[in-house]
Enzyme design. Structure first.
Site, PDB file in Angstrom:
ATOM      1  N   THR A 183      16.687  26.379  53.204  1.00 45.16           N
ATOM      2  CA  THR A 183      18.326  25.839  52.975  1.00 45.16           C
ATOM      3  C   THR A 183      18.555  26.999  51.605  1.00 45.16           C
ATOM      4  O   THR A 183      19.289  26.585  51.598  1.00 45.16           O
ATOM      5  CB  THR A 183      17.422  24.535  52.624  1.00 45.16           C
TER       6      THR A 183
ATOM      7  N   ASN B 286      21.986  15.046  41.769  1.00 49.51           N
ATOM      8  CA  ASN B 286      22.805  15.632  43.125  1.00 49.51           C
ATOM      9  C   ASN B 286      22.562  14.771  43.530  1.00 49.51           C
ATOM     10  O   ASN B 286      22.303  13.729  44.378  1.00 49.51           O
ATOM     11  CB  ASN B 286      21.541  16.680  44.460  1.00 49.51           C
TER      12      ASN B 286
ATOM     13  N   HIS C  42      28.024  23.582  43.964  1.00 50.78           N
ATOM     14  CA  HIS C  42      27.214  23.261  44.883  1.00 50.78           C
ATOM     15  C   HIS C  42      26.364  23.191  44.056  1.00 50.78           C
ATOM     16  O   HIS C  42      25.417  23.948  43.044  1.00 50.78           O
ATOM     17  CB  HIS C  42      26.822  23.113  45.866  1.00 50.78           C
TER      18      HIS C  42
ATOM     19  N   GLU D 212      27.824  11.375  52.926  1.00 54.00           N
ATOM     20  CA  GLU D 212      26.594  10.951  53.680  1.00 54.00           C
ATOM     21  C   GLU D 212      25.280   9.659  53.954  1.00 54.00           C
ATOM     22  O   GLU D 212      24.617   9.259  54.302  1.00 54.00           O
ATOM     23  CB  GLU D 212      25.822  12.425  53.361  1.00 54.00           C
TER      24      GLU D 212
ATOM     25  N   CYS E 290      26.874  17.503  51.535  1.00 50.93           N
ATOM     26  CA  CYS E 290      27.532  17.482  50.688  1.00 50.93           C
ATOM     27  C   CYS E 290      28.390  18.271  50.369  1.00 50.93           C
ATOM     28  O   CYS E 290      29.121  18.489  49.246  1.00 50.93           O
ATOM     29  CB  CYS E 290      25.921  18.078  49.966  1.00 50.93           C
TER      30      CYS E 290
ATOM     31  N   LYS F  50      18.860  25.036  39.390  1.00 54.31           N
ATOM     32  CA  LYS F  50      18.058  26.850  39.778  1.00 54.31           C
ATOM     33  C   LYS F  50      19.233  27.674  40.498  1.00 54.31           C
ATOM     34  O   LYS F  50      19.847  28.569  40.842  1.00 54.31           O
ATOM     35  CB  LYS F  50      16.964  26.779  40.742  1.00 54.31           C
TER      36      LYS F  50
END
Lengths: 133, 346, 386
Positions: free
Chosen positions: B202, B267, B235, B80, B112, B240
């Site tokens: 999200t 990430n 992913h 991205e 992602c 968490k």
């Protein structure tokens, strides 16, 4: 040189992959590629050769005053690298400050951004080196 | 079908600690660390971008596979953060690894999960014998808006997977399936420097629904259960989410630990699952099974089932991901701002 | 072949000439030289001008025609000569060959550079063109960077120190303080050099020559008629030029400029003279390390001992040989194309005994050493009183 597309494009094999030449007559290696052997001249038999990318620091400096196009990269270490085949080239050494590297240290080629033109211009990529641990 | 015949993972040398970012915005670092599970994130050098990192990962994959790069028939770079809006990253990578000129190449974008999308495309091309080998790379230098929660996680890295026939594979891809809907949880419009996101949106409707649905579908398709797998890689936008998902699916936490690199590097977006998988392949033994479910905002998940073969010994040909994770140097927020070109005038 | 002499010299002050352009500077120096030679201008049959980069620095090519025009010399042929920072000495060499061959009798030589019409970053890029654009500059080399690579190697092989380098700048500022044409007529201390801003390790701001506007000019004539124009003509004993690889990294050694060594040896051989016969020399100290290497390459000191000799004061008044009475490129300034011609002007003044305040005693033979780029071109001239 800014704005000159072909000037960079025609050097891609050398700049991306360290493709130089080798004289079979006298066993000299050339990077960048030369068509005329400096020792044998017309008797030289020049063939393409891809360098391994391994070498040693022959001399080095840290640039604090950059030319146009590299202002955002200062300070950066610049070196004359002696490739293991014997040819020497000038290149940046990445991810290192001068206190952490010295003449004789082993280095390996990496592929990095060499210059970025303004936000609308081209990005030029090419070889630099990193110190081997 | 097809499998992985070589893989390579790369993370830049520089790191910024969660504390360093939190200090700038007057945030409580401990709260953020326990909330996101991210201690530090990788920062690319000023002369690195998605193309240069992809090249490092691709060269490592080639060293492991021990094949002539000219035999690569297809090359896809998922990101991205492609260096150009128009002009492919894939051609830069193909030139740098000397796979040119007899191949097809293209850039992919799916937030992602563009890296795993590339793996699926290469599987199809190899499986149908359209190409002998395909290279799929996920590479990102992700940007988070200053002070946004994403600034603590948006990181850089690249993972490259060389896909070939089963018999040459160090891990056979037994099957794959995907789950895709139009779910706008995260986006970036053209010319915008930073992405926008839907905050808590999200979570459930995006990450959890898609990752879980793709995973459940693949398990059902293969008639397998959690017990059939030794490792799970999900992913990891933070630590968490994958931990919560594992708990919900009844996966023991130790089965996700090796595939969870986000606490150390953040990430890496398109490279997140490719890096997690690389870390598992760096340790896995012959005969072990690995389960993957990636996630790309917008939204979709690709699930894969892998079985490690005896060729896994070829991983010794090159550096493991831990080499790059351990070889690190911390930078201040000011240097980070310079390297990420957030300073005006650069 | 005819022997050639300098019958007139002139220059502008070197410095920041905000109110003067390229053509103003070169005509001022040219008129000074004609006046010195006592010529009206009608006697001139040709001219050569050394200028490195007017096309990039001021957007003006075709410098020869421009100068002929503004000097009022049309239709006299004037030719531009370029060899990076050695352009000035190359112009002189072309003039010598023109007179020696008999093709021309009275020839005017100019050297000029107008550098302050652009900012420092742009000028640095343009000067970088003296190196290998594709394999040095593109990859991040700068001119200070290339000389820093030589300095590091010199330090590594011979134990040369940053103090030794700095001593060349201190000495040249001391000399320049006495030169009314110098850009910096001010002495500096070792601390000033060592504490100045790092440019390219180990070279600091005060190890580097400045960006300068300026021009210098000479008039040449055959020796047999020289005395009819000048009371003190200066004979050009030797002109020698050599080349080396464009890129620094292609040279077998980085601790010297081989082209300069070769050119000087050729000049010594031709004349039967040696370094011991020379009392005064203008050498190309674009950076302090360049002066250290120059005095070794020219044979004044053994390889590796140039730094120590400079620190010990052996290259100033009262020493073995006086180097850079003008202040060198460091203090007098470095308008690139003008430098090689200015060196000849300074040596002429020294040989005539006209270098007021900085005159070396009992000067018999002088030398100039002008280097292009990182050493791909080197030009050496030897001079003596007729």
């Amino acid at each position: 040189m800014k704005g000159s597309i072909a000037l960079h494009w025609r050097r891609i094999p050398e700049r991306y992959r360290l493709e130089g030449t080798h004289c079979e007559t006298c066993d000299s290696y050339y990077f960048p590629a030369r068509r005329i052997c400096r020792k044998c001249r017309r008797k030289g038999r020049i063939v393409p050769y891809k360098f391994s990318g391994k070498g040693r620091i022959y001399s080095l400096t840290e640039i604090h005053s950059a030319p146009e196009g590299l202002e955002d990269q200062i300070p950066y270490v610049l070196a004359v690298v002696e490739l293991e085949e014997g040819a020497r080239c000038t290149a940046q050494i990445v991810d290192v400050r001068k206190k952490d590297i010295k003449i004789g240290d082993g280095v390996e080629m990496v592929f990095r951004v060499v210059q970025r033109e303004d936000p609308e211009g081209l990005i030029s990529y090419g070889f630099k080196f990193r110190k081997l641990h | 079908m097809a499998g992985i015949i070589g893989y390579g993972a790369y993370v830049p040398k520089y790191r910024i600690k969660t504390e360093e970012i939190a200090e700038v915005w007057g945030e409580d670092a401990e709260r953020i660390k326990s909330g996101l599970g991210i201690n530090e994130k990788s920062v690319p050098a000023i002369d690195e971008d998605s193309a240069t990192m992809a090249v490092v990962a691709a060269k490592i994959a080639l060293k492991r596979a021990e094949i002539d790069p000219k035999k690569i028939g297809a090359l896809y770079v998922g990101s991205e953060s492609h260096p150009y809006a128009v002009k492919p990253t894939a051609t830069i990578v193909a030139e740098a690894i000397d796979a040119v000129p007899d191949l097809t190449a293209a850039d992919l974008e799916f937030a992602c999960k563009a890296g795993t999308a590339g793996i699926q495309i290469c599987m199809g091309l190899v499986g149908s014998s359209m190409v002998e080998y395909g290279m799929a790379i996920g590479s990102d230098t992700a940007q988070g808006r200053p002070a946004d929660a994403l600034e603590y996680s948006a990181a850089a890295g690249a993972g490259a997977y060389l896909i070939g026939k089963d018999e040459e594979s160090l891990a056979i891809i037994e099957d794959t399936c995907s789950f895709t809907t139009d779910t706008p949880d995260f986006w970036r419009r053209p010319k915008a420097d930073f992405p926008s996101h839907g905050g808590r949106f999200t979570g459930e409707p995006a990450y959890f629904r898609h990752v879980r649905s793709a995973a459940d579908a693949l398990l059902k398709k293969l008639n397998r259960t959690i017990e059939d797998y030794d490792y799970f890689v999900f992913h990891q936008p933070n630590a968490k989410f994958p931990k919560t998902l594992a708990k919900r699916m009844g996966i023991p936490q130790e089965k996700i630990t090796d595939g969870l690199v986000v606490p150390y590097i953040g990430n890496a977006y398109s490279a997140a699952v490719p890096l997690g998988l690389a870390n598992v392949l760096d340790k896995a033994k012959e005969g072990e099974r690995i389960f993957i479910s990636s996630f790309g905002s917008g939204a979709g998940s690709d699930a894969f089932s892998l079985k490690v073969t005896e060729n896994i010994r070829k991983r010794e040909n090159a550096e493991n991901l831990s080499y790059f994770i351990d070889n690190k140097e911390y930078v201040s927020y000011a240097v980070y701002a310079k390297y990420r070109r957030k300073l005006k005038g650069l | 072949m005819r022997q050639v002499a300098i019958i007139g010299v002139g220059m502008t002050r070197f410095g920041e000439h905000w109110d003067k352009g390229f053509r103003d500077l070169v005509t001022e120096a040219g008129l000074n030289a004609l006046k010195d030679a006592g010529l009206s201008g009608n006697e001139i049959s040709a001219g050569y001008v050394g200028t490195m980069a007017p096309g990039s620095l001021i957007g003006q090519e075709h410098a020869g025609a421009l100068i002929a025009d503004y000097m009022g010399l049309n239709p006299v042929p004037i030719t531009r000569v370029e060899g990076a920072c050695a352009s000035g000495a190359l112009a002189l060499r072309q003039g010598i060959m023109a007179v020696a061959s008999g093709i021309h009798d009275i020839v005017v030589i100019g050297g000029v550079e107008k550098m302050n019409d652009l900012g420092t970053a742009a000028v640095s890029r343009i000067l970088g063109g003296a190196g290998d654009q594709e394999w040095e500059l593109f990859l991040g080399a700068t001119f200070p960077g290339l000389y820093a690579l030589m300095a590091k190697r010199h330090m590594h092989e011979y134990g040369t120190t940053e103090e030794m380098l700095a001593s060349a700048a201190v000495k040249n500022h001391k000399h320049g303080a006495k030169n009314p044409y110098a850009q910096f007529q001010k002495e500096i201390t070792m601390e000033t050099v060592l504490n100045s801003k790092m440019v390219a390790d180990p070279l600091k701001m005060f190890d580097c020559s400045p960006i300068t506007d300026g021009a210098a000019a000479l008039v040449l004539a055959p020796v047999e008629t020289a005395e009819s124009y000048s009371k003190k003509p200066i004979e050009l004993l030797a002109t020698d030029q050599a080349t080396d690889t464009l890129a620094l990294h292609d040279r077998s050694s980085l601790t010297g400029i081989k082209a300069a060594e070769i050119a000087s040896k050729a000049a010594y051989k031709k004349t039967g003279l040696g370094p011991k016969d020379i009392q005064v020399a203008e050498v190309h100290d674009c950076f302090t390390i360049a002066e250290i290497m120059a005095i070794e390459d020219l044979g004044f000191f053994k390889k590796g001992e140039g730094g120590k000799a400079t620190l010990e004061g052996r290259t100033t008044f009262g020493g073995d040989v006086v180097i850079n009475t003008s202040g060198g490129l460091k203090a007098a300034g470095h308008p690139v194309g003008a430098t090689g011609v200015k060196q000849a002007v300074e040596i002429t003044w020294q040989l005539r005994g006209e270098a007021e305040g900085r005159q070396v005693k009992d000067v018999e033979v002088g030398l100039t050493h002008n280097v292009g780029g990182s050493g791909a071109t080197a030009v050496v001239h030897l001079y003596r009183r007729l």
